[in-house]
Write an enzyme that holds these catalytic residues in place. Structure first.
Site, PDB file in Angstrom:
ATOM      1  N   ASN A  61       7.876  -3.321   9.371  1.00 15.33           N
ATOM      2  CA  ASN A  61       7.273  -4.303  10.266  1.00 15.33           C
ATOM      3  C   ASN A  61       8.285  -5.309  10.675  1.00 15.33           C
ATOM      4  O   ASN A  61       7.977  -6.788  10.313  1.00 15.33           O
ATOM      5  CB  ASN A  61       5.947  -4.883   9.898  1.00 15.33           C
ATOM      6  CG  ASN A  61       5.079  -5.303  10.760  1.00 15.33           C
ATOM      7  OD1 ASN A  61       5.398  -5.571  12.061  1.00 15.33           O
ATOM      8  ND2 ASN A  61       4.093  -5.634  10.477  1.00 15.33           N
ATOM      9  N   HIS A  83      -3.368 -11.479   8.327  1.00 17.72           N
ATOM     10  CA  HIS A  83      -3.785 -10.002   8.208  1.00 17.72           C
ATOM     11  C   HIS A  83      -5.024  -9.932   8.033  1.00 17.72           C
ATOM     12  O   HIS A  83      -5.609  -9.000   8.386  1.00 17.72           O
ATOM     13  CB  HIS A  83      -3.039  -9.507   6.770  1.00 17.72           C
ATOM     14  CG  HIS A  83      -1.615  -8.928   6.943  1.00 17.72           C
ATOM     15  ND1 HIS A  83      -0.380  -9.630   6.826  1.00 17.72           N
ATOM     16  CD2 HIS A  83      -1.156  -7.757   7.098  1.00 17.72           C
ATOM     17  CE1 HIS A  83       0.244  -8.959   6.753  1.00 17.72           C
ATOM     18  NE2 HIS A  83       0.280  -7.656   7.267  1.00 17.72           N
TER      19      HIS A  83
END
Length: 498
Positions: free
Chosen positions: A348, A379
């Protein structure tokens, strides 16, 4: 679960028959179809709508309209949130003092995203349904990075900016069309990769290829009298490779996940009957299999961007075109890295840049803690995420201690160095399985039970490495050097370069 899915998922039902025939959930079917259509439309940007023949407004509009269509197709009326968050942030950008605007945008975006995270956690707990939270997370990165770039451009002098800040600086407020095209452009709406505003505008205006000097082998045509014509490298070989790799990852995932479901680690049979080595091997295999799902989505998204001409990053030393400007992941480097730091940095990668841009390069102190905090909040709120973040921090610091204290004794000869690299590569694979299963499991107590049945052995070794290694094997002294900028990992880990 099926009833909950029917209530929560609001995407198109046109391809329900494909879902029935394939056995795949409808949300995944819609995602794949939208990405295939995006891949088919992407070459239009590079050919029919080339910047040399098409106005920026037309290119903005084309990308925006397709993004809205795909968003509505996949999420139905829930797609209104995809517009709600950036609309509120744009109002803040236009109306508030540039000196504090960036922090207000960050606050608004995180509150909005957190509400969506909590809503999903309440009504679709523990599900992996592809809903709007994924695109909203990418949109949050876009609006906040733009706000900080605007803040730099409107309030700070050139000599006050770091090299990265100078690269990303934006000195003019985007128009409504520029802003929402940047937010909704179809190439990266569904799952990224995150694209920074400066790179997007260069792409729309056709400046990307002009920024990188072509190699002397001849990518430049000087036949005209007054101007140079840049011959753009073709992305189609790279696109083909990424599509093939993405397809292979999907096949591996679909065929292997029934044999290695992550939920098995909660079962009494796993906890009580599997031997200690079997538990560790299963965690490594199960988490690796789960990663194939992310590889499939990210590589396909990379291919879509590249097919449209987006993602060109100059040439390497051999004169080959690089298409990794906004790549999400380097699969090979992630899976075979010798050290934990290098492995994490390949996962990522856009989020890594975002965290560095917003927090690590700006916070006057507590950089690591604040970076972890932002990454965790971004998140969501599943406790398994936080177990992974905290464990990741511990093992990042522990790996630094090992590298400083032990590595110097193994770099004196090539055989010893090879032994050290092999040992650290194996250890990195074990650590990855050990710390990431809770991220996939999502739950707190089941994750704790697994750790207890493993005697928390890697946590104990990590703590011992931090406390005892500097005492028993002090790192060799070296000349003091200015602190180098750290690398901020996608899960919030900040790793200094050694």
């Amino acid at each position: 679960m099926a009833a909950a899915f029917d209530v929560y998922y609001d995407g198109s039902r046109i391809f329900s028959w494909v879902s029935d025939l394939s056995g795949l959930p409808l949300d995944q079917v819609n995602f794949v179809i939208s990405q295939i259509l995006a891949l088919a439309c992407a070459p239009l940007f590079r050919n029919t709508l080339h910047p040399s023949t098409t106005s920026p407004a037309t290119r903005h509009t084309f990308g925006l309209v397709l993004g809205l269509v795909f968003g509505y197709f996949c999420f139905g009326m829930q797609a209104i949130h995809l517009g709600g968050l950036p609309a509120l942030c744009y109002i803040v950008m236009r109306t508030q003092d540039p000196h504090s605007m960036q922090r207000m945008v960050l606050g608004v975006a995180l509150v909005y995203l957190s509400c969506i995270h909590l809503h999903r956690q309440m009504y679709d707990y523990g599900s992996y349904t592809l809903d709007i939270t994924g695109p909203l997370m990418v949109i949050t990165q876009k609006v906040t990075s733009l706000a900080f770039s605007l803040h730099d451009g409107l309030t700070r002098r050139e000599d006050e900016l770091s090299a990265d800040q100078k690269y990303h600086v934006v000195r003019k407020m985007p128009t409504v069309l520029e802003y929402f095209s940047y937010i909704f452009h179809f190439q990266a709406l569904m799952c990224g990769p995150v694209l920074f505003y400066r790179d997007y505008i260069d792409f729309i205006n056709g400046h990307t290829f002009l920024k990188h000097a072509p190699p002397s082998s001849g990518h430049l045509d000087n036949n005209s009298n007054s101007r140079k014509v840049v011959l753009e490298p073709s992305p189609y070989l790279v696109v083909f490779k990424k599509v093939v790799c993405s397809t292979m990852c999907a096949i591996f995932f679909l065929n292997l996940i029934p044999s290695f479901p992550i939920q098995r680690v909660k079962e009494p049979e796993f906890l009580e009957e599997f031997s200690f080595p079997s538990k560790m091997i299963y965690l490594v295999i199960a988490t690796t299999v789960c990663r194939f799902k992310y590889y499939h989505a990210w590589l396909l998204a990379d291919a879509i961007c590249n097919a449209s001409g987006l993602g060109f990053n100059g040439y390497d030393a051999k004169g080959r075109a690089r298409w990794d400007l906004i790549s999400n992941v380097d699969v090979l480097k992630f899976e075979v890295s010798f050290v934990l730091r290098d492995s994490i940095e390949q996962w990522n990668k856009g989020t890594t840049r975002w965290l560095r841009m917003l927090v690590y390069e700006r916070a006057p102190r507590f950089r690591t803690v604040l970076t972890y905090a932002l990454s965790a909040l971004w998140h969501g709120f599943y406790p398994g995420y936080y177990l992974t973040f905290m464990s990741g921090a511990l093992f990042t610091f522990a790996s630094r201690a090992v590298r400083r204290s032990i590595r110097p004794y193994f770099v004196r000869s090539r055989p010893l160095k090879a032994m050290y690299d092999l040992a650290t590569m194996i250890t990195t694979r074990l650590v990855m399985g050990y710390i990431t299963f809770s991220f996939l499991l999502l739950e707190f107590w089941p994750s704790i039970h697994v750790y207890l049945h493993l005697y928390m052995f890697l946590h104990v070794l990590g703590v011992l490495a931090l406390l005892l290694l500097p005492v028993l094997l002090p790192p060799p002294r070296r000349a003091c050097q200015p602190e180098k900028s750290g690398a901020v990992c996608s899960n919030g880990v900040v790793s200094a370069q050694h």
